[in-house]
Write an enzyme that holds these catalytic residues in place. Structure first.
Site, PDB file in Angstrom:
ATOM      1  N   LYS A  89      54.534  48.196  31.066  1.00 12.03           N
ATOM      2  CA  LYS A  89      53.671  48.348  29.890  1.00 12.03           C
ATOM      3  C   LYS A  89      52.984  49.702  29.866  1.00 12.03           C
ATOM      4  CE  LYS A  89      49.694  45.902  31.928  1.00 12.03           C
ATOM      5  NZ  LYS A  89      48.777  44.757  31.767  1.00 12.03           N
TER       6      LYS A  89
ATOM      7  N   ARG B 144      40.938  35.077  32.561  1.00 11.12           N
ATOM      8  CA  ARG B 144      41.775  35.567  31.472  1.00 11.12           C
ATOM      9  C   ARG B 144      42.737  34.430  31.161  1.00 11.12           C
ATOM     10  NH1 ARG B 144      45.247  41.095  31.720  1.00 11.12           N
ATOM     11  NH2 ARG B 144      46.852  39.604  32.366  1.00 11.12           N
TER      12      ARG B 144
END
Length: 361
Positions: free
Chosen positions: A36, A131
């Site tokens: 990413k 998260r």
């Protein structure tokens, strides 16, 4: 070559991948390469695969499609839980996905059956960073549901730590994850091929632990590309930390007052900056700004000090460097600055030592 640009040392990436593969492999852990930060750059992805990475992981489906279109042969993992709006594409183009929502898993099952394919899933466990993840007390029920779905196969569990709240992947957390894996395998008579303990923040746990339990996989990006662990941002011995260099051009160099003058309100960042009056000073403006890179995450290699930035400009103290128009300033980048810079269409990506990298292979 167009400026601004980021110089990318391909040979150093290959070196870091080889070293990390050997290091973690010494205790039975396989590395998943996280792409990413590089925006799915096919040239860099190819270096990872050519140096032994079997699975490439990205949080953006577009990056995965970019690498697949470029012919990079690997297993592709979607790091972020699939959005319902993208489930059909995920089932079609991605081999593995990380999941925490049953409604998404049911949709993946439906589309995998439609494609006459099998989609592999890893269930994420919440261990405190808050998260993504399923609460440990809910894992049994989730696994029971998932193994009953057709078209998908549960290949493992994982957790994510040190990203959102900085919670360390220490011995206690990894022991808990291992225990959950063993319990689920015994409870449902299944084999979890992947137990993914986390990311580049797991380095200190790995080095200090003689026994790693069931943890056999880590998802690494920062360690590969910046040569450091992600808890304290300390360099990992034997790795290169200078793979990427940002280069920006001076577009103005003048003597100006050190203090702004006139009635002050908020600037473009919503701030009212404060400066010390040191009289006239040499100031330079660089043709790059907040739109291109996270300015707080770059460090000049020359003797200049960043005074501030707007969307398209960085202003620096030029008293020591004596830069003139057309000169360049180079910077080191932290992870977040690199993330924005490599994903900016306005920054040229310049691969150096690519031939040397190929020769190493």
């Amino acid at each position: 070559m167009n400026l601004p640009r980021i110089d990318i040392d391909s040979a150093k990436i290959a070196h870091n991948v080889q070293k990390l593969t050997t290091l973690y492999g010494s205790k039975g852990i396989k590395i998943i390469g996280v792409t990413k930060v590089i925006g799915g750059n096919p040239a860099i992805a190819r270096i990872l695969v050519d140096n032994g990475i079997k699975i490439l992981a990205d949080s953006r489906l577009e990056n995965i499609l970019r690498m697949r279109k470029a012919g990079i042969r690997a297993q592709y993992m979607l790091l972020r839980s699939p959005a319902l709006s993208q489930v059909e594409k995920v089932a079609t183009h991605v081999h593995i996905s990380l999941n925490s929502e049953l409604i998404v898993l049911k949709e993946l099952s439906k589309h995998a059956l439609k494609n006459h394919s099998i989609h592999k899933v890893i269930l994420m466990v919440e261990l405190g960073d808050l998260r993504e993840g399923i609460m440990p007390s809910e894992m049994e029920n989730m696994v029971r549901e998932v193994i009953g779905l057709k078209g998908i196969v549960l290949i493992g569990i994982g957790t994510n730590l040190a990203c959102f709240n900085g919670i360390a992947p220490d011995l206690d957390k990894m022991t808990e994850l291992s225990s959950i894996a063993v319990h689920l395998e015994n409870k449902f008579s299944i084999c979890l091929n992947i137990v993914s303990g986390g990311n580049s923040a797991n380095y200190h746990w790995f080095k200090s632990s003689k026994k790693l339990g069931r943890i056999n996989s880590l998802r690494l990006g920062e360690s590969i590309f910046l040569g450091r662990e992600a808890l304290c941002r300390e360099p990992i011995p034997g790795l290169f930390t200078d793979i990427f260099t940002l280069v920006a051009e001076v577009i103005e160099a003048k003597q100006k007052p050190s203090m702004p003058y006139g009635k002050a309100y908020q600037n473009m960042n919503g701030e009212i900056p404060c400066f010390k009056d040191i009289g006239l000073m040499s100031r330079a403006i660089l043709g790059i700004g907040q739109q291109d890179v996270l300015v707080s995450g770059i460090v000049p290699k020359q003797e200049v000090t960043i005074l501030g930035a707007s969307s398209d400009h960085i202003v620096v103290d030029n008293n020591k460097a004596n830069l003139t128009v057309g000169d360049t300033v180079t910077f080191d980048l932290d992870y977040n600055a690199l993330l924005r810079g490599l994903n900016s269409i306005h920054i040229t990506k310049n691969h150096v030592n690519y031939q040397k990298c190929q020769e190493v292979l």
